[in-house]
Design an enzyme around this catalytic site. Structure first.
Site, PDB file in Angstrom:
ATOM      1  N   ASP A 121       0.835  -1.206   0.000  1.00 18.44           N
ATOM      2  CA  ASP A 121       0.000   0.000   0.000  1.00 18.44           C
ATOM      3  C   ASP A 121       0.870   1.257   0.000  1.00 18.44           C
ATOM      4  O   ASP A 121       1.705   1.437   0.899  1.00 18.44           O
ATOM      5  CB  ASP A 121      -0.897  -0.019   1.241  1.00 18.44           C
ATOM      6  N   ASP A 122       0.693   2.104  -1.003  1.00 17.39           N
ATOM      7  CA  ASP A 122       1.380   3.398  -1.089  1.00 17.39           C
ATOM      8  C   ASP A 122       2.895   3.278  -1.233  1.00 17.39           C
ATOM      9  O   ASP A 122       3.645   4.176  -0.811  1.00 17.39           O
ATOM     10  CB  ASP A 122       1.068   4.272   0.142  1.00 17.39           C
ATOM     11  N   CYS A 127      -6.302   4.180  -3.390  1.00 19.53           N
ATOM     12  CA  CYS A 127      -6.483   2.772  -3.020  1.00 19.53           C
ATOM     13  C   CYS A 127      -7.633   2.019  -3.676  1.00 19.53           C
ATOM     14  O   CYS A 127      -7.410   1.094  -4.455  1.00 19.53           O
ATOM     15  CB  CYS A 127      -6.669   2.669  -1.504  1.00 19.53           C
ATOM     16  N   ARG A 166      -7.482  -1.228  -6.529  1.00 19.56           N
ATOM     17  CA  ARG A 166      -7.701  -2.586  -6.035  1.00 19.56           C
ATOM     18  C   ARG A 166      -8.816  -3.276  -6.818  1.00 19.56           C
ATOM     19  O   ARG A 166      -8.715  -4.453  -7.179  1.00 19.56           O
ATOM     20  CB  ARG A 166      -8.028  -2.547  -4.538  1.00 19.56           C
ATOM     21  N   LYS A 177      -5.437  -5.973   3.733  1.00 19.49           N
ATOM     22  CA  LYS A 177      -6.391  -4.889   3.474  1.00 19.49           C
ATOM     23  C   LYS A 177      -7.279  -5.189   2.274  1.00 19.49           C
ATOM     24  O   LYS A 177      -6.798  -5.584   1.215  1.00 19.49           O
ATOM     25  CB  LYS A 177      -5.607  -3.594   3.239  1.00 19.49           C
ATOM     26  N   HIS A 195     -10.681  -2.984   1.379  1.00 18.55           N
ATOM     27  CA  HIS A 195     -11.030  -1.627   0.927  1.00 18.55           C
ATOM     28  C   HIS A 195     -11.927  -1.592  -0.310  1.00 18.55           C
ATOM     29  O   HIS A 195     -11.838  -0.685  -1.138  1.00 18.55           O
ATOM     30  CB  HIS A 195      -9.772  -0.787   0.690  1.00 18.55           C
ATOM     31  N   SER A 220      -8.718   1.186   4.906  1.00 18.63           N
ATOM     32  CA  SER A 220      -7.366   1.643   5.224  1.00 18.63           C
ATOM     33  C   SER A 220      -7.149   1.755   6.726  1.00 18.63           C
ATOM     34  O   SER A 220      -8.071   2.016   7.497  1.00 18.63           O
ATOM     35  CB  SER A 220      -7.097   3.005   4.573  1.00 18.63           C
ATOM     36  N   HIS A 277       1.155   2.385   4.175  1.00 18.16           N
ATOM     37  CA  HIS A 277       0.169   3.455   4.333  1.00 18.16           C
ATOM     38  C   HIS A 277       0.271   4.000   5.756  1.00 18.16           C
ATOM     39  O   HIS A 277       0.401   3.248   6.713  1.00 18.16           O
ATOM     40  CB  HIS A 277      -1.226   2.871   4.076  1.00 18.16           C
ATOM     41  N   ASP A 296      -0.438  -0.552  -5.018  1.00 16.24           N
ATOM     42  CA  ASP A 296      -1.725  -0.032  -5.473  1.00 16.24           C
ATOM     43  C   ASP A 296      -1.630   1.363  -6.063  1.00 16.24           C
ATOM     44  O   ASP A 296      -2.489   1.774  -6.839  1.00 16.24           O
ATOM     45  CB  ASP A 296      -2.761  -0.059  -4.342  1.00 16.24           C
ATOM     46  N   ASN A 297      -0.603   2.124  -5.693  1.00 19.93           N
ATOM     47  CA  ASN A 297      -0.379   3.474  -6.247  1.00 19.93           C
ATOM     48  C   ASN A 297       0.964   3.966  -5.725  1.00 19.93           C
ATOM     49  O   ASN A 297       1.682   3.232  -5.039  1.00 19.93           O
ATOM     50  CB  ASN A 297      -1.498   4.450  -5.862  1.00 19.93           C
ATOM     51  N   LYS A 312       1.021   9.793  -4.938  1.00 21.14           N
ATOM     52  CA  LYS A 312      -0.369   9.391  -4.725  1.00 21.14           C
ATOM     53  C   LYS A 312      -1.317  10.569  -4.965  1.00 21.14           C
ATOM     54  O   LYS A 312      -1.031  11.704  -4.589  1.00 21.14           O
ATOM     55  CB  LYS A 312      -0.521   8.880  -3.293  1.00 21.14           C
TER      56      LYS A 312
END
Length: 510
Positions: free
Chosen positions: A49-50, A89, A93, A146, A148, A171, A277, A329-330, A351
């Protein structure tokens, strides 16, 4: 003498014939045996994540110790032009799991960019996920981490193809309370949400930068599909101890791998880490471990997780029959850099932006037939859907409209079938890449910041200008027109579904 020669020749021919027949029979038998021993491949997607483009792999800081990821890079294939479908996010996903762009499925929002706790919407039942597609062909499926994509029971992972899930529904920076304002009601009425954020925002930000477990009430949930196809959902800890997230999700993943092998079942594992994240947490054994502080500690624990997964494959002797994908994811949440977020390195932005730093993610592949090295061909998260099916010898899904099969590039050095990348933010096509050129129609220079519409659009050459600093539009107007035409044709081919995220509080925004 002639009779003797004739007899010997005839004997030789007969002997040769029997040798050919025997050899052919042996070869055929070996082929049958080898075919019978061919195992259905397993698949693992490790989703961070991130994560910043430069956090791991070739651009990472030399102070970071990541031996397991280094091993993955050396043994696998690194894609340096791999993109996500969104710069935040939830939409990205949904895109990975369905093989479709968010605007096609409705998994986006023009007013609410992601799903929040207490949402009344989520992953649509009619959208087939990669887990569902593999399950139809005998795979056991597990997700840990996660989600989301909806926290109501109808939207949990087990309703969308996963046999089991342990993780968090949204998140890790959600599920907070500041006075009467909560993450559930802060966006319930957008006409007053800005006032709520003015009051709660400074406290929320302070908690992110000095994280304590008790500041969030995020539930750690377990959900399983029972033998009669009913579901058992339970909250096993609330608030969850975020310092143990990476450990828990990893241990559950290793258990799932071991159980699948013991049951002689091919498996699909989706290990979806909640880190890196914010708020950042790591287990006690990783506190102070990295020379790069808190963020480095968290990354080194992610590396530990990669090592645990790879060791489990070796222990079960299935590393040569398992495909592993490591991606994000980003891009990095630069608002909290450098102490609480990563770096996009040579890329611009992060992001929430459609510069490459927000949507280009360093992605690693490893598995049978995949040639080690670096690949500059283009790929996207949506492409994983039909690529996985091809590698599993399963026919592609026509419903995964935006998924290109990358398997020939992975295994045979073939050019990628993906020649373009659309950069959406919500329902707006803000940029479009064709080959090595990229056209920006709309930009924003900070997360959540004001946008600028560009007319004419900004033209970038991503080979000579990876940092997207120099506009070539005035010097190359013919290229601007060519990319504008291709972008317009692509937009015209995409039906824009209603924004599901804007309905999450039961209100239709106009």
């Amino acid at each position: 003498m002639d009779s003797l020669r004739t007899c010997l020749l005839r004997s030789s021919l007969i002997l040769s014939f029997f040798w050919v027949v025997s050899f052919s029979g042996i070869a055929a038998a070996i082929d049958v045996i080898s075919q019978s021993e061919v195992k259905t491949p397993n698949f693992i997607i490790m989703y961070i994540d991130d994560l910043g483009y430069a956090d791991l792999g070739p651009y990472q800081n030399g102070k970071l110790a990541t031996p397991s990821i280094d091993k993955l890079v050396n043994a696998g294939q690194s894609w340096t032009n791999f993109y996500t479908s969104a710069s935040v996010c939830s939409p990205s996903r949904g895109a990975l799991l369905t093989g479709n762009l968010p605007v096609r499925t409705g998994l986006y929002g023009n007013h609410l960019a992601v799903l929040w706790p207490g949402s009344e919407t989520g992953m649509p039942a009619e959208q087939e996920t990669l887990a569902e597609a593999l399950k139809q062909h005998g795979y056991t499926t597990g997700m840990f981490g996660k989600w989301h994509l909806g926290d109501a029971p109808a939207f949990l992972p087990t309703r969308h193809g996963f046999d089991e899930w342990l993780g968090i529904p949204y998140s890790n920076d959600m599920d907070w309370t500041v006075g009467e304002i909560t993450s559930t009601n802060v966006n319930a009425d957008l006409s007053v949400s800005h006032k709520k954020w003015e009051k709660a925002g400074p406290i929320y930000r302070k908690q992110l930068l000095a994280p304590r477990v008790e500041d969030w009430n995020v539930p750690l949930m377990r959900s399983v599909v029972n033998a009669d196809q009913s579901y058992t959902d339970s909250i096993i800890e609330r608030p969850a101890n975020q310092a143990l997230y990476t450990q828990r999700f990893t241990h559950e993943s290793v258990r799932f791998i071991n159980q699948s092998v013991n049951d002689d079942k091919p498996f699909f594992l989706f290990l979806s880490h909640s880190m890196v994240h914010v708020p950042l947490f790591r287990s006690p054994q990783f506190v102070g471990k990295s020379a790069l502080g808190l963020y480095g500690d968290v990354l080194e624990e992610i590396d530990w997780s990669v090592g645990q997964i790879m060791q489990a494959l070796e222990d079960k002797q299935i590393e040569n029959n398992t495909y592993l994908v490591f991606t994000s994811d980003n891009g990095p949440w630069l608002t909290f850099a450098p102490d609480h977020a990563g770096s996009a390195g040579p890329l611009r932005g992060g992001k929430g932006q459609t510069y490459d730093g927000g949507m280009r993610v360093m992605t690693f592949f490893k598995g049978p037939g995949i040639k080690p090295g670096f690949v500059s061909e283009m790929g996207m998260d949506t492409d994983l859907f039909n690529t996985v099916l091809k590698l599993a010898n399963i026919p592609p899904k026509s419903g995964a409209v935006d998924s290109y099969d990358l398997s020939a590039t992975l295994t045979a050095d073939a050019p990628s079938p993906r020649k373009f990348v659309p950069f959406y933010r919500n329902s707006t096509l803000r940029a479009f890449r064709l080959g090595n050129q990229k056209l920006h129609f709309v930009t924003n220079d900070e997360f959540g910041g004001p946008t600028t519409v560009h007319e004419p659009p900004i033209l970038i050459d991503l080979v000579s200008d990876i940092g997207e600093t120099t506009d070539l539009a005035a010097a190359q107007p013919q290229d601007v027109e060519r990319l504008k035409q291709r972008a317009a044709e692509f937009k015209a081919s995409i039906p824009i579904a209603p924004a599901i995220f804007d309905l999450q509080k039961g209100v239709q925004f106009q």
